[in-house]
Design a protein around this motif. Structure first.
Motif, PDB file in Angstrom:
ATOM      1  N   PRO A  25     135.301  40.708  27.014  1.00  0.00           N
ATOM      2  CA  PRO A  25     134.990  41.506  28.281  1.00  0.00           C
ATOM      3  C   PRO A  25     135.101  40.505  29.488  1.00  0.00           C
ATOM      4  N   GLN A  26     135.293  41.091  30.676  1.00  0.00           N
ATOM      5  CA  GLN A  26     135.462  40.108  31.899  1.00  0.00           C
ATOM      6  C   GLN A  26     134.265  40.679  33.045  1.00  0.00           C
ATOM      7  N   ALA A  27     133.912  39.543  33.880  1.00  0.00           N
ATOM      8  CA  ALA A  27     132.912  39.968  34.583  1.00  0.00           C
ATOM      9  C   ALA A  27     133.782  40.527  35.819  1.00  0.00           C
ATOM     10  N   CYS A  28     133.329  41.330  36.831  1.00  0.00           N
ATOM     11  CA  CYS A  28     133.957  41.748  38.197  1.00  0.00           C
ATOM     12  C   CYS A  28     134.516  40.318  38.683  1.00  0.00           C
ATOM     13  N   ARG A  29     135.545  40.574  39.365  1.00  0.00           N
ATOM     14  CA  ARG A  29     136.573  39.516  40.141  1.00  0.00           C
ATOM     15  C   ARG A  29     135.503  39.129  41.298  1.00  0.00           C
ATOM     16  N   HIS A  30     135.764  38.062  41.711  1.00  0.00           N
ATOM     17  CA  HIS A  30     134.903  37.353  42.961  1.00  0.00           C
ATOM     18  C   HIS A  30     135.102  38.346  44.096  1.00  0.00           C
ATOM     19  N   GLU A  31     136.308  38.753  44.361  1.00  0.00           N
ATOM     20  CA  GLU A  31     136.669  39.565  45.436  1.00  0.00           C
ATOM     21  C   GLU A  31     136.038  40.926  45.436  1.00  0.00           C
ATOM     22  N   LEU A  32     135.657  41.359  44.092  1.00  0.00           N
ATOM     23  CA  LEU A  32     134.815  42.554  44.104  1.00  0.00           C
ATOM     24  C   LEU A  32     133.464  42.500  44.402  1.00  0.00           C
ATOM     25  N   ASN A  33     133.159  41.430  43.908  1.00  0.00           N
ATOM     26  CA  ASN A  33     131.687  40.941  44.341  1.00  0.00           C
ATOM     27  C   ASN A  33     131.434  40.837  45.904  1.00  0.00           C
ATOM     28  N   ILE A  34     132.388  40.165  46.484  1.00  0.00           N
ATOM     29  CA  ILE A  34     132.410  40.143  48.092  1.00  0.00           C
ATOM     30  C   ILE A  34     132.387  41.513  48.902  1.00  0.00           C
ATOM     31  N   LYS A  35     133.441  42.282  48.305  1.00  0.00           N
ATOM     32  CA  LYS A  35     133.357  43.592  49.088  1.00  0.00           C
ATOM     33  C   LYS A  35     132.230  44.203  48.716  1.00  0.00           C
ATOM     34  N   ALA A  36     131.724  44.512  47.600  1.00  0.00           N
ATOM     35  CA  ALA A  36     130.485  45.136  47.327  1.00  0.00           C
ATOM     36  C   ALA A  36     129.366  44.883  48.020  1.00  0.00           C
ATOM     37  N   ILE A  37     129.137  43.262  48.354  1.00  0.00           N
ATOM     38  CA  ILE A  37     128.326  42.936  49.219  1.00  0.00           C
ATOM     39  C   ILE A  37     128.305  43.515  50.675  1.00  0.00           C
ATOM     40  N   GLU A  38     129.526  43.050  51.186  1.00  0.00           N
ATOM     41  CA  GLU A  38     129.794  43.648  52.319  1.00  0.00           C
ATOM     42  C   GLU A  38     129.976  45.124  52.694  1.00  0.00           C
ATOM     43  N   ASP A  39     130.193  45.725  51.739  1.00  0.00           N
ATOM     44  CA  ASP A  39     130.157  47.333  51.652  1.00  0.00           C
ATOM     45  C   ASP A  39     128.687  47.868  51.737  1.00  0.00           C
ATOM     46  N   SER A  40     127.924  47.176  51.097  1.00  0.00           N
ATOM     47  CA  SER A  40     126.289  47.717  50.888  1.00  0.00           C
ATOM     48  C   SER A  40     125.593  47.237  52.085  1.00  0.00           C
ATOM     49  N   ASN A  41     126.182  46.649  53.331  1.00  0.00           N
ATOM     50  CA  ASN A  41     125.503  46.336  54.455  1.00  0.00           C
ATOM     51  C   ASN A  41     124.111  45.616  53.954  1.00  0.00           C
ATOM     52  N   VAL A  42     124.222  44.793  53.159  1.00  0.00           N
ATOM     53  CA  VAL A  42     123.162  44.047  52.795  1.00  0.00           C
ATOM     54  C   VAL A  42     122.702  43.009  53.773  1.00  0.00           C
ATOM     55  N   VAL A  43     123.572  42.777  54.511  1.00  0.00           N
ATOM     56  CA  VAL A  43     123.473  41.806  55.541  1.00  0.00           C
ATOM     57  C   VAL A  43     122.252  42.467  56.691  1.00  0.00           C
ATOM     58  N   LYS A  44     122.304  43.759  56.923  1.00  0.00           N
ATOM     59  CA  LYS A  44     121.360  44.535  57.593  1.00  0.00           C
ATOM     60  C   LYS A  44     119.797  44.127  57.052  1.00  0.00           C
ATOM     61  N   ILE A  45     119.878  44.404  55.909  1.00  0.00           N
ATOM     62  CA  ILE A  45     118.599  44.323  55.104  1.00  0.00           C
ATOM     63  C   ILE A  45     117.947  42.844  55.468  1.00  0.00           C
ATOM     64  N   PHE A  46     118.575  41.870  55.213  1.00  0.00           N
ATOM     65  CA  PHE A  46     118.479  40.549  55.636  1.00  0.00           C
ATOM     66  C   PHE A  46     118.098  40.271  56.838  1.00  0.00           C
ATOM     67  N   ALA A  47     118.638  40.819  57.760  1.00  0.00           N
ATOM     68  CA  ALA A  47     118.487  40.621  59.157  1.00  0.00           C
ATOM     69  C   ALA A  47     117.355  41.306  59.589  1.00  0.00           C
ATOM     70  N   THR A  48     116.954  42.266  59.025  1.00  0.00           N
ATOM     71  CA  THR A  48     115.772  43.245  59.406  1.00  0.00           C
ATOM     72  C   THR A  48     114.656  42.226  58.838  1.00  0.00           C
ATOM     73  N   GLU A  49     114.896  41.561  57.787  1.00  0.00           N
ATOM     74  CA  GLU A  49     113.592  40.829  56.970  1.00  0.00           C
ATOM     75  C   GLU A  49     113.555  39.490  57.875  1.00  0.00           C
ATOM     76  N   LEU A  50     114.784  39.130  58.380  1.00  0.00           N
ATOM     77  CA  LEU A  50     114.600  37.898  59.318  1.00  0.00           C
ATOM     78  C   LEU A  50     113.677  38.137  60.560  1.00  0.00           C
ATOM     79  N   LYS A  51     113.954  39.333  61.165  1.00  0.00           N
ATOM     80  CA  LYS A  51     113.080  39.724  62.254  1.00  0.00           C
ATOM     81  C   LYS A  51     111.745  39.657  62.152  1.00  0.00           C
ATOM     82  N   LYS A  52     111.223  39.996  61.204  1.00  0.00           N
ATOM     83  CA  LYS A  52     109.725  40.075  60.898  1.00  0.00           C
ATOM     84  C   LYS A  52     109.390  39.130  60.085  1.00  0.00           C
ATOM     85  N   MET A  53     110.043  37.998  59.774  1.00  0.00           N
ATOM     86  CA  MET A  53     109.920  37.019  58.815  1.00  0.00           C
ATOM     87  C   MET A  53     108.565  36.023  59.350  1.00  0.00           C
TER      88      MET A  53
END
Length: 132
Positions: A25-53
């Protein structure tokens, strides 16, 4: 802390290439991990956390993650939309008066990436970045 562990996990998924094996079995390709993170808008979650940290250690870890995430134009545009530039700039000014040179360095690098990779129209419209 959980917040630091999560930033490390996301950073690892985003930055670390996945080994390829000849069989089994193979893990997801690195490109898929990057795309999944970018598509998930996780950057919005961390930006929101940064604002109130308020915890400097967690703030610095989130900023370190945003350094890697800001190498993507879509993530930079998201940071511009979230108005996180103001937060980073204010904390960067505060870091100038302290002995935390790492925070200052991370702040400058993230802002530079946003200028370099963000949508030029959005970058020009952001008055804080216009000063750079």
């Amino acid at each position: 802390m959980v917040q630091i562990a999560v930033t490390h996990c996301i950073g690892s998924l985003y930055c670390t290439p996945v080994p390829i094996y000849n069989d089994g079995p193979q893990a997801c390709r690195h490109e898929l991990n990057i795309k999944a993170i970018e598509d998930s808008n996780v950057v919005k979650i961390f930006a929101t956390e940064l604002k109130k940290m308020e915890d400097d250690t967690v703030y610095q870890e989130i900023l370190h993650l945003l350094l890697f995430l800001s190498l993507s134009s879509s993530n930079c545009d998201c940071l511009l939309d979230m108005d996180i530039i103001d937060v980073i700039s204010r904390n960067m000014v505060a870091a100038c008066g302290s002995s935390n040179s790492k925070l200052l360095q991370l702040s400058v690098e993230v802002l530079w990436n946003v200028i370099e990779y963000g949508n030029p129209d959005k970058v020009q419209a952001d008055s804080k970045l216009a000063l750079w």
